[in-house]
Motif scaffolding. Sequence first.
Motif, short mmCIF file in Angstrom:
data_model
loop_
_atom_site.label_atom_id
_atom_site.label_comp_id
_atom_site.label_asym_id
_atom_site.label_seq_id
_atom_site.Cartn_x
_atom_site.Cartn_y
_atom_site.Cartn_z
N UNK A 241 -9.91 -9.16 -2.77
CA UNK A 241 -10.55 -10.68 -2.16
C UNK A 241 -12.06 -10.29 -1.80
N UNK A 242 -12.40 -9.19 -2.11
CA UNK A 242 -13.72 -8.11 -1.91
C UNK A 242 -14.34 -8.48 -3.54
N UNK A 243 -13.56 -8.42 -4.59
CA UNK A 243 -13.96 -8.21 -5.60
C UNK A 243 -14.08 -9.89 -6.07
N UNK A 244 -13.57 -10.45 -5.74
CA UNK A 244 -13.29 -12.09 -5.78
C UNK A 244 -14.60 -12.67 -5.64
N UNK A 245 -15.15 -12.31 -3.99
CA UNK A 245 -16.16 -12.54 -3.23
C UNK A 245 -17.64 -12.36 -4.22
N UNK A 246 -17.67 -10.78 -5.24
CA UNK A 246 -18.70 -10.17 -5.90
C UNK A 246 -18.51 -11.03 -7.39
N UNK A 247 -17.68 -11.63 -7.63
CA UNK A 247 -17.70 -12.98 -8.78
C UNK A 247 -17.89 -13.78 -8.10
N UNK A 248 -17.40 -14.45 -7.04
CA UNK A 248 -18.52 -15.13 -6.73
C UNK A 248 -20.10 -15.35 -6.93
N UNK A 249 -20.58 -14.24 -5.84
CA UNK A 249 -21.73 -14.31 -6.01
C UNK A 249 -22.98 -13.78 -7.18
N UNK A 250 -21.81 -13.28 -7.97
CA UNK A 250 -22.51 -13.18 -9.30
C UNK A 250 -23.11 -14.02 -10.02
N UNK A 251 -22.08 -15.75 -9.70
CA UNK A 251 -22.27 -16.08 -10.12
C UNK A 251 -20.94 -17.10 -10.89
N UNK A 252 -19.93 -16.08 -10.86
CA UNK A 252 -18.37 -17.06 -11.05
C UNK A 252 -18.09 -18.52 -11.11
N UNK A 253 -17.94 -19.80 -11.81
CA UNK A 253 -18.03 -20.97 -11.68
C UNK A 253 -16.60 -20.84 -11.80
N UNK A 254 -15.92 -22.20 -10.87
CA UNK A 254 -14.17 -21.73 -10.97
C UNK A 254 -14.02 -22.68 -12.44
N UNK A 255 -12.55 -21.75 -13.14
CA UNK A 255 -12.72 -21.97 -14.77
C UNK A 255 -13.72 -21.41 -15.81
N UNK A 256 -14.57 -20.56 -15.46
CA UNK A 256 -15.11 -19.30 -16.11
C UNK A 256 -14.46 -18.41 -16.59
N UNK A 257 -14.31 -18.00 -17.66
CA UNK A 257 -13.44 -16.96 -18.16
C UNK A 257 -13.58 -15.41 -17.64
N UNK A 258 -13.03 -14.39 -17.59
CA UNK A 258 -13.08 -13.75 -17.95
C UNK A 258 -12.41 -12.55 -18.69
N UNK A 259 -13.21 -11.76 -19.46
CA UNK A 259 -12.65 -10.07 -19.82
C UNK A 259 -11.86 -9.04 -19.68
N UNK A 260 -11.36 -8.86 -19.33
CA UNK A 260 -10.81 -7.56 -19.01
C UNK A 260 -10.50 -6.28 -20.18
N UNK A 261 -10.88 -5.70 -20.13
CA UNK A 261 -11.34 -4.45 -21.60
C UNK A 261 -10.72 -3.18 -21.04
N UNK A 262 -9.63 -2.91 -21.19
CA UNK A 262 -9.14 -1.68 -20.58
C UNK A 262 -7.27 -0.85 -21.12
N UNK A 263 -7.61 -0.10 -20.18
CA UNK A 263 -6.00 0.62 -20.23
C UNK A 263 -5.61 0.59 -19.02
N UNK A 264 -4.31 0.11 -19.51
CA UNK A 264 -3.61 0.42 -17.38
C UNK A 264 -3.80 1.07 -16.49
N UNK A 265 -4.19 0.85 -15.21
CA UNK A 265 -4.61 0.99 -14.32
C UNK A 265 -4.80 0.07 -13.12
N UNK A 266 -5.05 0.93 -11.90
CA UNK A 266 -4.64 -0.52 -10.75
C UNK A 266 -6.25 -0.83 -10.57
N UNK A 267 -7.64 -0.01 -11.17
CA UNK A 267 -8.71 -1.52 -11.49
C UNK A 267 -8.99 -2.37 -12.48
#
Length: 501
Positions: free
Chosen positions: A38-64
Amino acid sequence: MDTIPAILRAAAERYGDRPAYVDGDRTLTYAGLLDEVRELARRYVGHGLAAGERVVVWGPNSIEWVVAALATTYAGGTLVPANSRYTGHEVAELVDRTGATVVMVADGFLGRSQLEELLAASEIATVRVLGELSTLSLDHRGEERQVREATAEEVEARADAVSPDEVADILFTSGTTGRPKGAMSAHRQTIGVARAWAELGGVTADDRYLVVNPFFHSFGYKIGIIVGLLSGATLYPAATFDVDQTMQLIETERITLLPGAPTIYQSLLAAPGRADRDLSSLRLAVTGAAVVPVVLIERMRTAPPEGLAIDHVVTAFGMTEAVVVTMCREGDSAETVATTCGRAIPGMETRIDDESGELLVRGDYVMLGYLDDPAATAEAIDDDGWLHTGDIGVLDEHGNLRITDRLKDMYISGGFNVYPAEVEQALMRMDGIQDVAVVGVPDERMGEVGKAYVVGTAPADDVIAFAKERLANFKVPRLVETVDALPRNLSGKVLKTELRK
C-alpha cells in the motif's frame, strides 16, 4: 473477486501475522506485506503513475521484487517483469515496446551497474521514474522531481477499481522471428492458473516454499508469488541457485515445496555434502522445461542415500502464453511422471493437430494476446480459440501429454527457453560475420547449450564476447564453429536439422 489487490487483502486478513516471506534475516508477515504494498503504491501514484500504465521490474528474487510487483497492480498498473540477466539494451527494448513510465531496478546484481546500463540506453524516453529495488526508493534519474502526496484513500480506490478482466501483467517471450513478444494476461487468468496449480499440489499455509524459479518468469511469479497469496504458504525467495545454500535452507527451514527445472534436482543428487544434510521435509517437487529422465524421478522419490525421498514428484507442461497446461497428479507412476507432462489441468483442454502433430491448447488461461501485435496473436490463436504451441506431441489414452519434437527451433538451456533467431539477429550485427545459424546441442549440466555456425572471419572468442555484451548469459552460444557456408534448401531456409547432426 479475482483481482490481485483483492487476493492480497484477503491473504492479509486471513493469514495476518503468519510469515509471507523469509529472505535471509528478514521475515515479512502477510499483514506487513499488504502495508508495504500500500505504501509503495501510494508513492507510485504520487509520482504520477496512472491506472493502466506499465511498470518494469528488473531484478532477482527478493522481498522487494514482490512488493514492487504487487504495488504495481494495487495502484491499477500493469506489471512487466524483466529477466534479471538481461542487458540494459534488452530492458530498454521492453520499456520502449510497453511505454513503461516506471522502472524498478536491482542495481549491482551480479556485480553489474544496471542503472548505468539503462541510463546509457536511449530508448527509455517514456520513463518518468527510475527506482532502486533494494531500498524501494523512487526517482533515481540524477535530479529531484516535485511529487505530490497521494492519500491512502486514493490508493484504495485505485485497488477497488481494478477489474478481473484488466491486463495484470505482460510477460515477454521470444518468437521465431527473434523479436520478443509480450503475452498479456488478465487478473482472473493469472489468479486462476495459480489456484489450479496450488489445488493440484495441495499447497497450504503450512507449506514452506523455496522459490528458485525466477520471479520474472511465470513459474516464479504466478506459480510462486500468486500461489503464496492464495494458500498462505511461506515463500523463501532465492536470488541465485547455489546447491549448498539450497540444502542448508531446506534443512534449517524445513522446506516442503521445491519446484524447478530438472537441473536443480540433479545438482542436489550430485552434491558432495548431501549425505550430511537432512532434506526429509521436502514433500512436493514439480519439474518440467526439459526432458526428464525416468531415473531422475525414481531417485527423487527414493530414500537416502540414493535419493531425496520427496513424497510427491510431478511433471508439468506450460508456456508463457498459457502458464500451466498439463500436470501430473499424485499417485502417477515414476514412468508417467518422467515420460509425460501429465493431463490437462481444470479449465484447460488439449488436442493434437491431425495433420502436423502439433499440440494445440485452449481454455481459461490462454493469454489475451500479444501486446500491439494482432497479426502474431491471430497466428498463435486460431478462430476456435486453440493456441498453437509450436510443439509436436502425442496424447495417451488417459490424456497424458508427451512432447516429442519442436516445430520451432527453440532450445532449453538450464531451464530457460532460448530462441536462436534472437541470438542470430544480435550476432549478424558483428563485423566479420557474414552469415550465422544457432542450434541447441546436448550438454550434460545445462541440458542444451547454443552452438553458433559462423560464416566469416570473426574469431570464436570474439563472437562469444560480442554476444555477452548484448545478450543475457543463458542466450550466449557456448560453442562457435566457422564454416564455409550454411546448408540451405531451395527456398533459402537454413537446414538446422543438418547442423544438429
